[in-house]
Design a protein around this motif. Structure first.
Motif, PDB file in Angstrom:
ATOM      1  N   ALA A  73       0.828  -1.212   0.000  1.00  0.00           N
ATOM      2  CA  ALA A  73       0.000   0.000   0.000  1.00  0.00           C
ATOM      3  C   ALA A  73       0.861   1.260   0.000  1.00  0.00           C
ATOM      4  N   VAL A  74       1.908   1.264   0.804  1.00  0.00           N
ATOM      5  CA  VAL A  74       2.797   2.428   0.858  1.00  0.00           C
ATOM      6  C   VAL A  74       3.579   2.558  -0.439  1.00  0.00           C
ATOM      7  N   GLN A 145     -13.468   2.113   0.212  1.00  0.00           N
ATOM      8  CA  GLN A 145     -13.696   0.776  -0.334  1.00  0.00           C
ATOM      9  C   GLN A 145     -13.582   0.746  -1.850  1.00  0.00           C
ATOM     10  N   ARG A 146     -13.958   1.829  -2.512  1.00  0.00           N
ATOM     11  CA  ARG A 146     -13.865   1.893  -3.967  1.00  0.00           C
ATOM     12  C   ARG A 146     -12.458   2.232  -4.448  1.00  0.00           C
ATOM     13  N   GLY A 147     -11.575   2.534  -3.524  1.00  0.00           N
ATOM     14  CA  GLY A 147     -10.203   2.861  -3.886  1.00  0.00           C
ATOM     15  C   GLY A 147     -10.030   4.263  -4.419  1.00  0.00           C
ATOM     16  N   GLU A 148     -11.006   5.132  -4.170  1.00  0.00           N
ATOM     17  CA  GLU A 148     -10.927   6.507  -4.656  1.00  0.00           C
ATOM     18  C   GLU A 148      -9.946   7.342  -3.847  1.00  0.00           C
ATOM     19  N   VAL A 149      -9.716   6.949  -2.594  1.00  0.00           N
ATOM     20  CA  VAL A 149      -8.771   7.647  -1.725  1.00  0.00           C
ATOM     21  C   VAL A 149      -7.927   6.618  -0.978  1.00  0.00           C
ATOM     22  N   ASP A 150      -6.719   7.030  -0.580  1.00  0.00           N
ATOM     23  CA  ASP A 150      -5.853   6.170   0.225  1.00  0.00           C
ATOM     24  C   ASP A 150      -6.261   6.217   1.691  1.00  0.00           C
ATOM     25  N   ILE A 151      -6.598   7.419   2.139  1.00  0.00           N
ATOM     26  CA  ILE A 151      -6.973   7.620   3.532  1.00  0.00           C
ATOM     27  C   ILE A 151      -8.103   8.643   3.611  1.00  0.00           C
ATOM     28  N   VAL A 152      -8.817   8.617   4.713  1.00  0.00           N
ATOM     29  CA  VAL A 152      -9.808   9.646   5.009  1.00  0.00           C
ATOM     30  C   VAL A 152      -9.413  10.307   6.320  1.00  0.00           C
ATOM     31  N   VAL A 153      -9.237  11.616   6.282  1.00  0.00           N
ATOM     32  CA  VAL A 153      -8.955  12.412   7.483  1.00  0.00           C
ATOM     33  C   VAL A 153     -10.080  13.427   7.564  1.00  0.00           C
ATOM     34  N   ARG A 154     -11.172  13.041   8.214  1.00  0.00           N
ATOM     35  CA  ARG A 154     -12.387  13.853   8.140  1.00  0.00           C
ATOM     36  C   ARG A 154     -13.229  13.698   9.396  1.00  0.00           C
ATOM     37  N   THR A 155     -12.686  14.095  10.534  1.00  0.00           N
ATOM     38  CA  THR A 155     -13.398  14.002  11.820  1.00  0.00           C
ATOM     39  C   THR A 155     -14.206  12.707  11.885  1.00  0.00           C
ATOM     40  N   MET A 156     -13.546  11.587  11.641  1.00  0.00           N
ATOM     41  CA  MET A 156     -14.225  10.291  11.549  1.00  0.00           C
ATOM     42  C   MET A 156     -14.010   9.489  12.818  1.00  0.00           C
ATOM     43  N   TYR A 277     -11.473  10.316  17.073  1.00  0.00           N
ATOM     44  CA  TYR A 277     -11.246  10.389  15.637  1.00  0.00           C
ATOM     45  C   TYR A 277     -10.005   9.586  15.264  1.00  0.00           C
ATOM     46  N   GLY A 278     -10.089   8.924  14.097  1.00  0.00           N
ATOM     47  CA  GLY A 278      -8.937   8.211  13.574  1.00  0.00           C
ATOM     48  C   GLY A 278      -8.826   8.423  12.077  1.00  0.00           C
ATOM     49  N   VAL A 279      -7.658   8.114  11.532  1.00  0.00           N
ATOM     50  CA  VAL A 279      -7.460   8.144  10.087  1.00  0.00           C
ATOM     51  C   VAL A 279      -7.946   6.799   9.547  1.00  0.00           C
ATOM     52  N   ALA A 280      -8.882   6.834   8.606  1.00  0.00           N
ATOM     53  CA  ALA A 280      -9.450   5.608   8.059  1.00  0.00           C
ATOM     54  C   ALA A 280      -8.722   5.184   6.786  1.00  0.00           C
ATOM     55  N   MET A 281      -8.535   3.878   6.635  1.00  0.00           N
ATOM     56  CA  MET A 281      -7.852   3.312   5.474  1.00  0.00           C
ATOM     57  C   MET A 281      -8.527   2.018   5.048  1.00  0.00           C
ATOM     58  N   LYS A 282      -8.129   1.472   3.933  1.00  0.00           N
ATOM     59  CA  LYS A 282      -8.728   0.249   3.414  1.00  0.00           C
ATOM     60  C   LYS A 282      -8.337  -0.945   4.277  1.00  0.00           C
ATOM     61  N   LYS A 283      -9.271  -1.827   4.504  1.00  0.00           N
ATOM     62  CA  LYS A 283      -8.972  -3.040   5.258  1.00  0.00           C
ATOM     63  C   LYS A 283      -7.921  -3.852   4.497  1.00  0.00           C
ATOM     64  N   GLY A 284      -6.987  -4.390   5.235  1.00  0.00           N
ATOM     65  CA  GLY A 284      -5.912  -5.167   4.627  1.00  0.00           C
ATOM     66  C   GLY A 284      -4.676  -4.368   4.305  1.00  0.00           C
ATOM     67  N   ALA A 285      -4.768  -3.036   4.346  1.00  0.00           N
ATOM     68  CA  ALA A 285      -3.602  -2.190   4.067  1.00  0.00           C
ATOM     69  C   ALA A 285      -2.806  -1.985   5.353  1.00  0.00           C
ATOM     70  N   ASP A 286      -2.371  -3.092   5.937  1.00  0.00           N
ATOM     71  CA  ASP A 286      -1.729  -3.034   7.251  1.00  0.00           C
ATOM     72  C   ASP A 286      -0.456  -2.203   7.240  1.00  0.00           C
ATOM     73  N   ASP A 287       0.296  -2.262   6.146  1.00  0.00           N
ATOM     74  CA  ASP A 287       1.540  -1.500   6.097  1.00  0.00           C
ATOM     75  C   ASP A 287       1.267   0.002   6.136  1.00  0.00           C
ATOM     76  N   LEU A 288       0.189   0.428   5.493  1.00  0.00           N
ATOM     77  CA  LEU A 288      -0.163   1.850   5.512  1.00  0.00           C
ATOM     78  C   LEU A 288      -0.659   2.258   6.890  1.00  0.00           C
ATOM     79  N   VAL A 289      -1.436   1.395   7.533  1.00  0.00           N
ATOM     80  CA  VAL A 289      -1.910   1.680   8.889  1.00  0.00           C
ATOM     81  C   VAL A 289      -0.723   1.856   9.821  1.00  0.00           C
ATOM     82  N   ARG A 290       0.243   0.959   9.738  1.00  0.00           N
ATOM     83  CA  ARG A 290       1.429   1.054  10.602  1.00  0.00           C
ATOM     84  C   ARG A 290       2.236   2.319  10.302  1.00  0.00           C
ATOM     85  N   ARG A 291       2.344   2.660   9.022  1.00  0.00           N
ATOM     86  CA  ARG A 291       3.113   3.856   8.644  1.00  0.00           C
ATOM     87  C   ARG A 291       2.422   5.116   9.150  1.00  0.00           C
TER      88      ARG A 291
END
Length: 329
Positions: A73-74, A145-156, A277-291
């Motif tokens: 992912a990274v 989920q559609r892959g339109e964004v890598d992450i969501v940073v939106r008061t989520m 609030y957290g930064v949301a990412m695609k499930k399975g993108a563990d390397d991006l979550v860790r980064r």
């Protein structure tokens, strides 16, 4: 012609009615809203256990941080050359375009925008190697989920239901659901004063989930009307200003910013939930979550988080004791 006029009117209404000028240092030139200071805390609350089908059980627990950039992912982000981020463009102090800021052509700015730039800078070496996608509240998860964004940073808000659909970083902000209503209203908070009142919330929000649960359980008066929902949370403020609803339920951090924009409304009562609030990412993108978690570790430690808070949020939320302490699996 009538349709065009209606659309134009809607676009105007969605813009903040007033935006206080900020000084050279970034601070807004307005009195602090001391009544809302209870929505910004640095202490991590006890996490509510998730159901057995949610990995990790506790929603605020995330993968341990890592500075490695060898994961798929990274690498995909680095090969592309920019970070794709889902953000808000209508939440004052968080992600918005300031029409008074003529020097930057109304670029997106705010607390969430600063964090997005920080993540881009650490992964790509360029804080501006980023493409923003303004998405409504109810499109945050689908966009990932559609892959339109890598992450969501939106008061989520991180919660158990969302963890079934997306992955989250550790918490970067604590808030709680709160009631926003006109100052002249008889509403006193999230209590019996909401009986017979029309309440607005955003589709796909934790506010709507809480309203539905409490309405069904009897915690919320049966006569309270929670049928008004909107795609974007700011739309609720517009409905309130037009007299179409009596109150708004949303994150206190967002409500405080809206109260700063419109002096005729105010927060009523105290927050009735604790959320993060957290930064949301695609499930399975563990390397991006860790980064991203490593970026957040550095952001908390080097003063970047506090600097951004002081610039964008302190005037409305009051002094903060710092970001929530991270929890890892």
């Amino acid at each position: 012609m009538a349709l065009a006029c209606a659309l134009a009117t809607t676009l105007v209404l969605l813009l903040p009615l007033t935006l206080p000028q900020r000084g050279a240092g970034g601070s807004a030139e307005r009195p602090a809203a001391g009544a809302s200071s209870t929505v910004a805390h640095g202490t991590q609350a006890e996490a509510q256990a998730c159901a057995s089908d949610v990995p990790g059980k506790e929603p605020e627990r995330s993968l341990k941080p890592s500075a490695s950039e060898s994961g798929a992912a990274v690498r995909a982000i680095k090969d592309r050359g920019y970070l794709s981020v889902g953000v808000d463009q209508n939440s004052y102090g968080w992600g918005y375009r300031d029409p008074n800021n003529t020097s930057k052509s109304s670029e997106l700015e705010g607390f969430d925008i600063d964090l997005a730039h920080e993540i881009a800078g650490k992964i790509l070496g360029d804080r501006n190697a980023i493409r923003f996608h303004a998405i409504p509240t109810n499109e945050r998860i689908p966009a990932i989920q559609r892959g339109e964004v890598d992450i969501v940073v939106r008061t989520m808000t991180i919660d158990c239901a969302r963890l079934k659909d997306v992955a989250f970083s550790t918490a970067y902000f604590q808030t709680g659901q709160q009631v926003l209503a006109p100052k002249a209203s008889t509403i006193t908070g999230y209590d019996d004063s909401l009986a017979g009142k029309r309440i607005c919330s955003a589709k796909g929000s934790t506010a709507l989930a809480a309203l539905k649960d409490d309405h069904a359980s009897g915690k919320l008066p049966a006569s309270a009307d929670i049928s008004t929902t909107v795609p974007n949370q700011l739309d609720c403020l517009v409905r309130l200003q037009l007299g179409e609803v009596d109150a708004v339920v949303t994150d206190g951090a967002l409500a405080a910013s809206q109260a700063a924009q419109d002096p005729t409304v105010e927060l009523k009562g105290k927050p009735f939930t604790k959320e993060f609030y957290g930064v949301a990412m695609k499930k399975g993108a563990d390397d991006l979550v860790r980064r991203v978690n490593q970026v957040l570790e550095d952001y908390r430690g080097d003063g970047g988080w506090q600097k951004s808070y002081d610039k964008w949020l302190e005037q409305d939320l009051g002094p903060s004791s710092g970001p929530p302490a991270p929890k890892y699996k």
